[in-house]
Design an enzyme around this catalytic site. Structure first.
Site, PDB file in Angstrom:
ATOM      1  N   HIS A 162       0.685  -1.071  -0.171  1.00 37.02           N
ATOM      2  CA  HIS A 162      -0.131   0.189  -0.004  1.00 37.02           C
ATOM      3  C   HIS A 162       0.922   1.249  -0.019  1.00 37.02           C
ATOM      4  CE1 HIS A 162      -2.686  -3.063   1.781  1.00 37.02           C
ATOM      5  NE2 HIS A 162      -3.630  -2.465   1.091  1.00 37.02           N
ATOM      6  N   ASP A 235      -3.995  -6.102  -8.014  1.00 40.69           N
ATOM      7  CA  ASP A 235      -4.355  -5.600  -6.819  1.00 40.69           C
ATOM      8  C   ASP A 235      -4.757  -4.218  -7.114  1.00 40.69           C
ATOM      9  OD1 ASP A 235      -4.318  -5.234  -3.922  1.00 40.69           O
ATOM     10  OD2 ASP A 235      -2.511  -5.900  -3.532  1.00 40.69           O
TER      11      ASP A 235
END
Length: 287
Positions: A162, A235
């Site tokens: 992230h 993702d």
């Protein structure tokens, strides 16, 4: 409601005609009402997705929270993984969710992993594979698409993608003996989708591209060599592992070129769709 967020959703579904939506936080009735509204205005049925690794309650406070994968792994009972899948699928279907982003098929063999850790069934590749297969079976028998993630394996990294790109510094011998095993098992047991992570695997693709944007990883390895015929999902493309280096247009075109079927959470949907359109017009991507 007439909020900015709501208007943006309407724009995405009716004007851009996106193929799917992903829900994060909310409530069961709120999500169900919004799903029905968006499905009604979409020209094709939307794929409705949710991260529900440990149950729909992972996202919605009024749904069932299940133990984390690692706790289920610790029971050594694959039937528990199957039941977890069944419970998740039944609640997903009530909400109109038909695509679950789980199970995590990563082997958590790095104690310093800040992002996978308890989301993995454990550090033993055999147990992880067994649990993954049973969880997929529970989900898919219950009528939702299961997603093994994060290909080719996010377990042995100490990076949160992230925030930045993770590097998997291993060659094929090591990947074949560990990371790829649960994914190969998932494929041979009929998993319907696989999520590719934002992991650079320099031994496979020396360009430094993340796996999610790499044709070598997506098409050559996953599609051709491992024989996966289902839905390949990136993702989330709004994670810093991608946005630190690539704008929404480049990331979208690279993902499609790599052989990805579904671009998840691009940072700017209008820009991404325009870029893909242009790439088709110029012949960079075939129609």
């Amino acid at each position: 409601s007439d909020s900015v967020a709501h208007r943006r959703l309407i724009h995405l579904v009716s004007d851009l005609q996106v193929g799917g939506i992903t829900f994060f936080q909310g409530t069961v009735p709120g999500q169900a009402i919004l799903t029905n509204e968006l499905q009604a205005m979409s020209s094709i049925p939307l794929l409705v997705a949710q991260d529900a690794e440990n149950g729909i309650g992972m996202r919605l406070p009024d749904a069932t929270v299940l133990p984390h994968m690692m706790a289920i792994g610790a029971t050594s009972d694959p039937e528990m993984a199957f039941l977890a899948g069944q419970v998740t699928a039944s609640e997903a279907r009530v909400l109109g969710v038909n695509h679950v982003f789980g199970p995590v098929a990563d082997v958590n063999n790095n104690a310093d992993n800040p992002i996978i850790n308890i989301r993995s069934f454990g550090e033993d590749v055999g147990r992880v594979s067994e649990m993954v297969v049973q969880n997929i079976k529970g989900l898919q028998d219950g009528g939702v698409i299961a997603t093994a993630k994060h290909f080719p394996g996010h377990g042995d990294t100490a990076t949160d993608t992230h925030l930045e790109l993770a590097v998997l510094p291993f060659g094929r011998d090591r990947l074949d003996s560990l990371e790829l095993i649960p994914f190969q098992e998932a494929i041979s047991h009929g998993v319907r989708s696989i999520m590719v992570g934002h992991l650079s695997v320099p031994e496979l693709d020396s360009s430094g591209l993340p796996a999610s944007l790499s044709r070598i990883v997506v098409t050559d390895l996953l599609r051709n060599e491992m024989g996966f015929e289902g839905l390949i999902v990136t993702d989330a493309l709004d994670m810093y592992a991608i946005t630190n280096t690539y704008g929404p247009s480049d990331a979208a075109v690279l993902a499609v070129e790599a052989g990805v079927d579904m671009l998840l959470l691009v940072a700017d949907e209008d820009a991404a769709i325009d870029a893909i359109d242009s790439a088709v017009v110029t012949g960079r991507i075939s129609a």
